[in-house]
Design a protein around this motif. Structure first.
Motif, PDB file in Angstrom:
ATOM      1  N   SER A 213       0.829  -1.210   0.000  1.00  0.00           N
ATOM      2  CA  SER A 213       0.000   0.000   0.000  1.00  0.00           C
ATOM      3  C   SER A 213       0.859   1.254   0.000  1.00  0.00           C
ATOM      4  O   SER A 213       0.441   2.295   0.481  1.00  0.00           O
ATOM      5  N   SER A 216      -0.658   4.376  -1.487  1.00  0.00           N
ATOM      6  CA  SER A 216      -1.948   4.806  -0.978  1.00  0.00           C
ATOM      7  C   SER A 216      -1.830   6.102  -0.206  1.00  0.00           C
ATOM      8  O   SER A 216      -0.855   6.342   0.491  1.00  0.00           O
ATOM      9  N   ARG A 218      -4.093   6.813   1.994  1.00  0.00           N
ATOM     10  CA  ARG A 218      -4.878   6.526   3.178  1.00  0.00           C
ATOM     11  C   ARG A 218      -4.001   6.593   4.424  1.00  0.00           C
ATOM     12  O   ARG A 218      -2.819   6.248   4.407  1.00  0.00           O
ATOM     13  N   GLY A 222      -7.128   4.478   8.285  1.00  0.00           N
ATOM     14  CA  GLY A 222      -7.948   4.180   7.122  1.00  0.00           C
ATOM     15  C   GLY A 222      -7.606   2.823   6.521  1.00  0.00           C
ATOM     16  O   GLY A 222      -8.504   2.089   6.086  1.00  0.00           O
ATOM     17  N   GLU A 223      -6.319   2.483   6.497  1.00  0.00           N
ATOM     18  CA  GLU A 223      -5.921   1.181   5.952  1.00  0.00           C
ATOM     19  C   GLU A 223      -6.375   0.037   6.859  1.00  0.00           C
ATOM     20  O   GLU A 223      -6.719  -1.045   6.377  1.00  0.00           O
ATOM     21  N   VAL A 225      -9.127   0.123   8.664  1.00  0.00           N
ATOM     22  CA  VAL A 225     -10.555   0.005   8.361  1.00  0.00           C
ATOM     23  C   VAL A 225     -10.761  -0.702   7.031  1.00  0.00           C
ATOM     24  O   VAL A 225     -11.644  -1.562   6.892  1.00  0.00           O
ATOM     25  N   ASP A 226      -9.910  -0.376   6.038  1.00  0.00           N
ATOM     26  CA  ASP A 226     -10.008  -1.044   4.738  1.00  0.00           C
ATOM     27  C   ASP A 226      -9.797  -2.549   4.881  1.00  0.00           C
ATOM     28  O   ASP A 226     -10.489  -3.349   4.235  1.00  0.00           O
ATOM     29  N   GLY A 227      -8.816  -2.936   5.707  1.00  0.00           N
ATOM     30  CA  GLY A 227      -8.537  -4.357   5.892  1.00  0.00           C
ATOM     31  C   GLY A 227      -9.692  -5.087   6.545  1.00  0.00           C
ATOM     32  O   GLY A 227     -10.076  -6.183   6.111  1.00  0.00           O
ATOM     33  N   SER A 229     -12.828  -4.107   6.516  1.00  0.00           N
ATOM     34  CA  SER A 229     -13.930  -4.100   5.553  1.00  0.00           C
ATOM     35  C   SER A 229     -13.715  -5.141   4.459  1.00  0.00           C
ATOM     36  O   SER A 229     -14.661  -5.796   4.003  1.00  0.00           O
ATOM     37  N   TYR A 230     -12.453  -5.288   4.044  1.00  0.00           N
ATOM     38  CA  TYR A 230     -12.133  -6.266   3.002  1.00  0.00           C
ATOM     39  C   TYR A 230     -12.488  -7.675   3.459  1.00  0.00           C
ATOM     40  O   TYR A 230     -13.139  -8.436   2.732  1.00  0.00           O
ATOM     41  N   PHE A 357      -3.483  -7.101   0.709  1.00  0.00           N
ATOM     42  CA  PHE A 357      -4.114  -7.200   2.026  1.00  0.00           C
ATOM     43  C   PHE A 357      -3.510  -8.311   2.886  1.00  0.00           C
ATOM     44  O   PHE A 357      -4.024  -8.584   3.972  1.00  0.00           O
ATOM     45  N   ARG A 360      -2.635  -7.279   6.576  1.00  0.00           N
ATOM     46  CA  ARG A 360      -3.782  -6.964   7.424  1.00  0.00           C
ATOM     47  C   ARG A 360      -4.620  -8.204   7.713  1.00  0.00           C
ATOM     48  O   ARG A 360      -5.143  -8.357   8.832  1.00  0.00           O
TER      49      ARG A 360
END
Length: 423
Positions: A213, A216, A218, A222-223, A225-227, A229-230, A357, A360
């Motif tokens: 990343s 990125s 982010r 934020g990363e 949260v992205d992980g 969410s992924y 990912f 994460r």
């Protein structure tokens, strides 16, 4: 959403055996580094537990050290996954190993100079937890870059075998040093610091690893949260992660009950405890070497479900064992089944998740080891109330239940995927 990416370099052909994997020079460096680091950490853990008991004479104090480690792991591990994806993985491993060195050297020097106090052990446990939270996701994410995709399962097995061998050798050597030298406790801490420093030197030979990343914009939060969410948006990944967390949290605390099993159930004391600990580790090593020699590409979910269920059943069998010999046999199965479950789970997660990912996802998986530290204390209270046999049997039943739920969810997820493909 992008489909799963290909881990490693090359995907075709028969899966290589353990010796073929070890001939991959970067992986061999990672494997040797992990062996040295694990050995130092396991020896340090024994010395810290012994020192906590010497300073306080309290079993609650031992639980406090373990609890501080577990809580710190729960907080720090997701951020370790973010670091593994955001920074060069070798750098993350070096920082992590440095923290492990400091957690050991500090207590060794404080003990040698006579100023050690219980609160220092709590702090050292927290520092070690942060080191682990950084080290483990980076190590597993880097592993997927060093070997072909069809060798990931075998490579994970070989890495996990390291930890099991160290779990036998490290405490055994630490016990000998502590028991035979007047300055044995501080010697173990300082020797562990030297071993961990050697791990840092070995890590220099590793490739830096990709910054997945790096481009990125982010923030780290934020990363993270992205992980999350992924994983939450992928039912196959979320089922694997929560199955792994649940099985580890419910089943792995059996290690904390082995002294009670040896002493209270079979009246064998420290010698019996040593043999029980060695039995589960031997089972894990044998299984790990076998998994390193063959591939389960077509049946990994089946292996995962079977190994998890066998782990739970073997725990229940150990709880019901009428003789010490049968308990040893059950623990051989416990150790082997748990390692097969962990290996297959890690390999599936690396194969199914997108490479950006990996860190994460591994960070979320490592939450289980922090949860294990937290769960050990209430399970210990339960064992004091109803006895270790009933507690271990209940843990086994819960493990089997978690695996059966995963089997149902996994089957439904795969069926839904087939319908989408047909549509």
């Amino acid at each position: 959403m992008a489909g799963p990416s290909r881990a490693g370099h090359g995907v075709s052909g028969a899966a290589p055996g353990a010796l073929d994997i070890l001939r991959i020079r970067p992986f061999l460096v990672l494997w040797i580094s992990a062996a040295v680091v694990f050995l130092g950490v396991m020896a340090q853990n024994i010395a810290r537990t012994w020192l906590a008991f010497e300073l306080t004479g309290s079993n609650a104090a031992l639980g406090g050290v373990l609890l501080s480690f577990g809580v710190a792991m729960l907080v720090a591990t997701p951020w370790g996954g973010v670091a593994a994806d955001r920074l060069p993985k070798r750098l993350v491993m070096q920082v992590a190993t440095l923290l492990l060195v400091l957690s050991s050297a500090w207590i060794g020097i404080a003990t040698a100079t006579g100023v050690v106090a219980y609160w220092m052990l709590i702090v050292a446990g927290i520092v070690q937890a942060v080191g682990f939270a950084l080290f483990s996701p980076a190590r597993m994410a880097l592993l997927a870059e060093l070997v072909p995709r069809n060798a990931v399962s075998g490579a994970v097995s070989l890495i996990l075998v390291n930890s099991e061998v160290s779990r036998v050798v490290g405490p055994a050597l630490a016990g000998v040093v502590i028991g035979s030298l007047t300055f044995g406790t501080e010697a173990v801490f300082l020797i562990s610091a030297v071993l961990l420093g050697l791990g840092m030197v070995i890590n220099i030979a590793l490739p830096p690893g990709h910054r997945q990343s790096a481009s990125s914009d982010r923030s780290p939060w934020g990363e993270l949260v992205d992980g999350v969410s992924y994983v939450g948006g992928r039912r196959d990944l979320s089922a694997l992660v929560w199955c792994g967390v649940g099985v580890t949290m419910a089943g792995l605390p059996y290690l904390a009950f082995l002294p009670a099993v040896a002493s209270d159930l079979f009246d064998l004391g420290p010698a019996g405890y040593g043999l029980l600990s060695a039995s589960s580790a031997v089972g894990a090593v044998i299984t790990g070497l076998a998994l390193g020699r063959r591939s389960h590409r077509g049946n990994q979910r089946r292996v995962l479900i079977g190994a998890g269920a066998l782990f739970g059943l073997a725990l229940a069998a150990m709880a019901a064992a009428p003789t010490f010999i049968l308990a040893v046999v059950a623990l051989l199965v416990v150790g082997g089944a748990l390692l097969a479950f962990q290996t297959t789970s890690q390999a599936l997660l690396l194969a199914l998740s997108d490479i950006e990912f990996h860190g994460r996802v591994q960070g979320l998986v490592m939450l289980s080891f922090g949860a294990f530290g937290v769960a050990a204390l209430p399970l210990g209270v339960l064992a004091d109330a109803i006895g270790p046999r009933w507690t271990l049997a209940g843990m086994g039943v819960v493990v089997v239940g978690i695996v059966l739920v995963f089997a149902v969810v996994s089957r439904r997820t795969r069926a839904a995927s087939r319908l989408l493909d047909l549509g």
